[in-house]
Design a protein around this motif. Sequence first.
Motif, PDB file in Angstrom:
ATOM      1  N   SER A 125      87.045  92.766 -27.305  1.00  0.00           N
ATOM      2  CA  SER A 125      86.017  92.516 -26.297  1.00  0.00           C
ATOM      3  C   SER A 125      84.871  93.491 -26.484  1.00  0.00           C
ATOM      4  CB  SER A 125      86.620  92.680 -24.898  1.00  0.00           C
ATOM      5  OG  SER A 125      85.652  92.432 -23.896  1.00  0.00           O
ATOM      6  N   GLU A 135      73.110  87.051 -23.026  1.00  0.00           N
ATOM      7  CA  GLU A 135      73.660  87.168 -24.380  1.00  0.00           C
ATOM      8  C   GLU A 135      74.212  85.825 -24.852  1.00  0.00           C
ATOM      9  OE1 GLU A 135      74.155  89.513 -27.784  1.00  0.00           O
ATOM     10  OE2 GLU A 135      72.978  89.797 -25.978  1.00  0.00           O
ATOM     11  N   VAL A 157      78.527  93.911 -22.728  1.00  0.00           N
ATOM     12  CA  VAL A 157      77.104  93.562 -22.750  1.00  0.00           C
ATOM     13  C   VAL A 157      76.544  93.776 -21.348  1.00  0.00           C
ATOM     14  CG1 VAL A 157      77.340  91.886 -24.645  1.00  0.00           C
ATOM     15  CG2 VAL A 157      77.534  91.099 -22.285  1.00  0.00           C
ATOM     16  N   ILE A 200      82.890  88.621 -24.821  1.00  0.00           N
ATOM     17  CA  ILE A 200      81.832  89.514 -24.366  1.00  0.00           C
ATOM     18  C   ILE A 200      82.023  89.628 -22.863  1.00  0.00           C
ATOM     19  CG2 ILE A 200      80.241  89.138 -26.282  1.00  0.00           C
ATOM     20  CD1 ILE A 200      78.684  87.170 -24.503  1.00  0.00           C
TER      21      ILE A 200
END
Length: 128
Positions: free
Chosen positions: A79, A88, A82, A124
Amino acid sequence: MRINLSSVFVDDQEKALRFYTDVLGFEKKADVPLGEHRWLTVVSPEAPDGTQLVLEPDAHPAVKPYVAALAEDGIPATSFAVDDVRAEYARLRALGVTFTQEPTDMGPVVTAVLDDTCGNLIQIAQYR
């Protein structure tokens, strides 16, 4: 004690390097030839002296079944944090990245899961 290295197994180191640098935005840190393979790491441009991600060849016989089983079950290999998952996600989709999970609210975290084109699912995550 600190985490120095983490790794993901990849089916092609050169393809992985292109994806992790050109698409995800990491920077190459180490690239040392080791016979058929390389000691190849990337880092976040935000932390060039931070934890390195090893783009590890999947040559060991146990790796391919392990990586395939994780992907088949939808389990991310790792992982990445962000600041904004939705932004993203939009940026990466515009670059042609395939996602297996769109941005999803999960209480204190928003996550999405992408295919790294090298055999792995990558999450993410945005922590609130």
